[in-house]
Design a protein around this motif. Structure first.
Motif, PDB file in Angstrom:
ATOM      1  N   LEU A 114       0.655  -1.118   0.279  1.00 26.21           N
ATOM      2  CA  LEU A 114       0.449   0.292   0.230  1.00 26.21           C
ATOM      3  C   LEU A 114       0.772   1.416   0.066  1.00 26.21           C
ATOM      4  N   SER A 173       1.061   3.980  -3.088  1.00 29.33           N
ATOM      5  CA  SER A 173      -0.041   4.473  -3.096  1.00 29.33           C
ATOM      6  C   SER A 173       0.663   5.997  -4.173  1.00 29.33           C
ATOM      7  N   SER A 218      -1.607   4.230  -7.144  1.00 27.47           N
ATOM      8  CA  SER A 218      -2.718   3.061  -7.145  1.00 27.47           C
ATOM      9  C   SER A 218      -3.292   2.697  -8.059  1.00 27.47           C
ATOM     10  N   PHE A 276       1.575   8.427   3.422  1.00 24.81           N
ATOM     11  CA  PHE A 276       0.918   8.229   2.711  1.00 24.81           C
ATOM     12  C   PHE A 276      -0.525   7.312   1.763  1.00 24.81           C
ATOM     13  N   ASN A 277      -1.185   8.092   2.371  1.00 30.30           N
ATOM     14  CA  ASN A 277      -2.718   8.461   1.803  1.00 30.30           C
ATOM     15  C   ASN A 277      -2.837   6.536   1.765  1.00 30.30           C
ATOM     16  N   VAL A 278      -2.339   6.070   2.927  1.00 27.24           N
ATOM     17  CA  VAL A 278      -2.951   4.672   2.809  1.00 27.24           C
ATOM     18  C   VAL A 278      -4.548   4.503   3.694  1.00 27.24           C
TER      19      VAL A 278
END
Lengths: 310, 373
Positions: free
Chosen positions: A293, A297, A300, B138-140
């Motif tokens: 992830l 990132s 995505s 990281f915008n996870v």
């Protein structure tokens, strides 16, 4: 080393297949734009429904009870997933909350029913699939003993379903539309296609395939419904992400996770693996998914309109 | 002053929550009836099981304590627009840290309690801050990250407990914590006639008050809520969104860690392996039913505590399996997720009623709502 590999491979494959089916279900749902965190619960529903069916029919149907149970498990998963579809498509509910509700409802309801029917929370079936070597193919050197020995027939059925799904999603106009619903639903709608219907299809498929995954656990390595699939549904979601929402990706990811889980389970009895504590193999899939992830990132591959009601 | 009858009525969070609750209980009644049990007897024994004497009330409060802290954790993250589905993992890690302290650290009681609470807080906060950091940096998505953290915690506990904290008899749980090293308290135990009641209850009450204070009276609370309401607007106003996301997840994790403290060192006094604590998910129901409001969380935790704590007695007295309580909770979550149904229903009902009372007015006038929750 070779002998170790040959002995653990059939287990790794047996472990992979239920995850692969559930992950594939997640692929249908998320590609159509609906987040499905309820996969764990849907697996459990299939697990339970097939256990009850097989237990009730095995005396009369004999070995034919297994495919019947499988089909009932698929149907039960599909029907149960309609709850999620209705909430997230028609009522524009928060899909994460709805998925969580599905998980909790499945966990409670299946054990509730199992206790009522069988007295205890467990449902044990008498028969399972007998492992067989695939004729001719199991004689091929290297590949034969690894992939074609001691296999369940469900493994091949599931792989065919996986291949057909790939063709459906990537080689037909229907598949293109379904995937577009997850990327840009308004564009699909303006082309005159019913987004709601496509999403209903996606979610129902996820229920059916997760139900299949649960039933496969029962008739291959478990043989007993015990009220939990021990996080395999969540592991399937991890595989879906790690495989970047692509059929080949999830095949690789589930197999990778399947091997890791198998090694963790057997590492204490195999001397060459004892040096690594099993906890590393068990947490490896989750850590790998978190890392994936982070790494992906920036660009995505997740469907863009995922989780957004239309 | 307008009489009550003439008032315009609108649906609100309280009404929607009560509707979901009633429907959950009705679903439970239908399930009981479907297996041939009388729902009234079932519910009668359920409530008696949690409230019939002082000992059972104590057990109910102890059960509600854990739910309250988890509910508070989920609600706090909700306020910042984050969904903390990882309370189970944070509970496990907080509980594990506290269990280690309970077994290995020996200090005078007040210092010991401070270290015990601090360790649970730190463990939970660590498990919450990692997804928060991944989200900020990281915008996870925090939902996926916290689910992964749940299972990392689950397997870590699974191997850590038998290796380092093993009990004398069983492989699957840690050694029991001595009463003097737990959150149990002689005075409380005597007051509630030997129940599971423990100091965790006061930790929960203080947390409710503290969180209410932070959210309503401090700059931090204001900026957290601003990020939750509209992160772009908050950013434009100069609020550091990412920093708030991390802080919010850290506090939410800490609260869930305290829930682990109350459960593992107060209620059960040992840790079982191979169990994902279901309270982590029940806490979502607590937060939703309490409309993410600390006070609402307090009352909904008591309600769910009653359900969870009475189910054993009900099971002993009737044929109804104890999972009925979990089913009711799940149905309530489902109905709060689909609350738009009730909103439509009540709005339609009120519109008809308002029209009947004031036919000439076009029901646009806004009136203060009766229950402002």
């Amino acid at each position: 080393m070779w002998n170790t590999l040959v002995s653990i491979f059939p287990y790794a494959i047996a472990y992979t297949i239920p995850m692969l089916m559930t992950s594939l279900g997640g692929l249908y749902s998320e590609r159509s734009g609906v987040t499905n965190l309820g996969l764990e619960g849907l697996m459990l529903v299939g697990y339970f429904a097939s256990a009850i069916t097989i237990k009730m029919t095995e005396a009369t149907l004999g070995i034919n009870a297994l495919p019947v149970g499988l089909l009932v498990g698929v149907a039960a998963g599909a029907i149960f997933s309609l709850l999620h579809a209705f909430a997230s498509i028609n009522l524009r509910a928060d899909q994460v909350i709805s998925g969580t509700a599905i998980n909790m409802l499945a966990a409670a309801l299946t054990v509730y029913l199992a206790r009522t029917i069988s007295g205890s929370g467990n449902v044990r079936i008498m028969m399972g699939i007998i492992r067989k070597n695939v004729p001719f193919l199991s004689k091929i050197p290297i590949i034969g003993p690894l992939f074609f020995s001691q296999s369940y027939w469900t493994t091949w059925v599931c792989l065919i379903i996986w291949a057909l799904s790939w063709i459906l999603l990537y080689k037909t106009s229907f598949g293109l539309r379904l995937r577009a619903c997850g990327e840009h639903p308004s564009a699909v709608a303006s082309a005159g296609i019913n987004v709601h219907k496509m999403r209903y299809f996606g979610v129902t498929m996820s229920g059916a395939l997760a139900g299949l995954g649960g039933s496969v656990i029962l008739i291959t390595y478990s043989g007993e419904f015990n009220g939990t699939v021990a996080g395999l549904g969540f592991l399937s979601i991890a595989a879906l992400i790690f495989g970047q929402w692509k059929p080949l990706g999830i095949l690789g990811a589930t197999f990778f996770f399947g091997i890791a889980t198998t090694i963790a389970n057997v590492s204490q009895v195999i001397p060459s693996l004892q040096v690594i504590p099993p906890v590393f193999f068990k947490i490896f899939p989750y850590v790998a998914t978190l890392l994936a992830l982070v790494l992906f990132s920036k660009n995505s591959a997740a469907p863009k309109a995922i989780g957004e009601p239309f | 002053m307008k009489s009550l009858k003439k008032r315009e009525l609108h649906s609100n969070a309280f009404l929607v929550a009560v509707s979901a609750m009633v429907l959950g209980l009705i679903a439970g009644a239908i399930l009981m009836a479907s297996i041939g049990s009388n729902p009234f007897t079932g519910f009668w024994y359920l409530f008696r099981g949690s409230l019939m004497n002082i000992e059972r009330v104590g057990n109910t409060l102890a059960t509600a304590t854990t739910l309250m802290l988890v509910g508070l954790s989920v609600a706090f993250a909700f306020k910042t627009g984050l969904f903390n589905i990882g309370a189970s993992g944070q509970m496990l890690v907080g509980g594990l840290c506290a269990t280690i302290v309970a077994h290995k650290v020996f200090l005078p009681r007040p210092f010991f309690l401070a270290v015990l609470i601090g360790s649970a807080l730190a463990g939970g906060a660590l498990w919450g801050v990692i997804p928060g950091f991944l989200k900020a940096k990281f915008n996870v998505h925090e939902v996926v990250a916290t689910i992964m953290m749940n299972w990392i915690a689950y397997w870590s506990v699974y191997y850590f407990v038998p290796a380092y904290l093993k009990g004398p008899s069983l492989e699957t749980e840690s050694a029991s914590i001595a009463v003097s090293q737990s959150l149990r308290n002689e005075w409380l135990t005597n007051l509630f006639n030997g129940s599971y009641m423990n100091l965790g209850f006061f930790v929960a009450i203080i947390s409710v008050i503290l969180i209410k204070f932070i959210l309503d009276k401090t700059t931090l609370g204001f900026s957290l809520k601003a990020v939750g309401a509209n992160r772009f607007c908050a950013e434009y106003a100069g609020i550091k969104v990412n920093r708030n996301v991390v802080i919010s997840m850290m506090i939410a994790g800490g609260l869930a860690g305290l829930a682990g403290l109350s459960f593992y060192t107060g209620y059960s006094r040992n840790m079982q392996i191979g169990v994902m604590p279901s309270q982590g998910f029940d806490g979502i129901a607590v937060a939703l039913l309490g409309a993410s409001n600390p006070l609402g969380v307090f009352f909904s935790a008591l309600f769910f505590g009653i359900l969870q704590s009475g189910k054993g007695f009900m099971n002993a007295m009737t044929k109804v399996p104890p999972e009925i309580a979990d089913t009711i909770i799940a149905v309530i979550i489902y109905f709060t997720a689909t609350s738009v149904l009730f909103k439509r229903f009540w709005d339609a009902a009120f519109r008809r009623r308002n029209k009947r009372i004031n036919p000439q007015e076009d029901s646009v006038e806004m009136t203060p709502e009766k229950e402002g929750k």
